[in-house]
Enzyme design. Sequence first.
Site, mmCIF file in Angstrom:
data_model
loop_
_atom_site.group_PDB
_atom_site.id
_atom_site.type_symbol
_atom_site.label_atom_id
_atom_site.label_comp_id
_atom_site.label_asym_id
_atom_site.label_seq_id
_atom_site.Cartn_x
_atom_site.Cartn_y
_atom_site.Cartn_z
ATOM 1 N N ASP A 227 0.838 -1.200 0.000
ATOM 2 C CA ASP A 227 0.000 0.000 0.000
ATOM 3 C C ASP A 227 0.874 1.252 0.000
ATOM 4 O O ASP A 227 2.012 1.233 0.476
ATOM 5 C CB ASP A 227 -0.883 0.038 1.254
ATOM 6 C CG ASP A 227 -1.881 -1.101 1.307
ATOM 7 O OD1 ASP A 227 -2.128 -1.724 0.262
ATOM 8 O OD2 ASP A 227 -2.394 -1.363 2.411
ATOM 9 N N VAL A 228 0.312 2.349 -0.483
ATOM 10 C CA VAL A 228 1.027 3.627 -0.486
ATOM 11 C C VAL A 228 1.501 3.978 0.922
ATOM 12 O O VAL A 228 2.620 4.460 1.118
ATOM 13 C CB VAL A 228 0.120 4.744 -1.040
ATOM 14 C CG1 VAL A 228 0.748 6.115 -0.820
ATOM 15 C CG2 VAL A 228 -0.152 4.529 -2.525
#
Length: 310
Positions: free
Chosen positions: A143-144
């Site tokens: 995930d970012v």
Amino acid sequence: MRPAGDRRSLPVPDGLDGMRLDQAVSRLFGLSRTVAAALVEAGDALVDGAARPKSDRVSAGSWLEVVLPAPPTAPTVIAETVPGLRVVYSDDDIVVVDKPVGVAAHPSPGWAGPTVIGGLAALGHTIATSGAAERQGIVHRLDVGTTGVMVVAKSEQAYSLLKRAFKAREVEKRYHAVVQGHLDPLRGTVDAPIDRHPTHDYRWAVVAGGKPSITHYDTLEAFPAASLLDVRLETGRTHQIRVHLSTLRHPCVGDLTYGADPTLAARLRLTRQWLHARELAFAHPRTAEQVRFVSDYPDDLEVALRILRD
């Protein structure tokens, strides 16, 4: 209105009788609820030739006319230096990176920030051409807002073998997470299917009929208000750790998307979830020898731990 070529007309099926108009449009055309609601509000979804509020209920047999949005163009890879992106290991087949926070694995619609693929291109790394253009070489993602170790394929052989290894659950993926409260039992397994959240875009949830998802956890250290966990993924669904821990009512500290306490996050100076891809181990795609890579905690997670220990 968009060109007539984007227009679709069909009757409302019996199975959607009584459903909200925006939900019906979403279900019939495979659109997100947000996009479907926007179409209705723009007058691009008519019922029996008339515009209706998105909350109106549709009746089986009513005629639905929808002007679909143009498909998004595929995002392109832009070579750009990514501050904090560190190459841990590289050879002709793979490149292993330590991904900083705020960086996506690859370009995607709606994401204008830095990417691992763009950062590697700026560093002169040639990536495998297998996969969609914007995801070439990507065999798994973080995930970012999740930091840590990640592998990217450079050769076509590596791409094929690593994709197969991830699918066959032959890759060891260990994360460290700080969660709210204390889990009972201190060590356990969450086996619960995950799919898109039924009502919230960009979120995922435990859903009957979702994809099989298995997470193993072990408590490493307990604090008055939180616990440090070692988490091993058997599967690799989007947001899997965050969803499973939230389902147990012990969300990752700082993960406001999945129910974390904002007051505790602020006290620990966190602006994202305390979740770190700590370790990655797999058979090297050329030599078949087992390789293992470990990532240290970044500064923001270290600060939060120090506050918890004080």
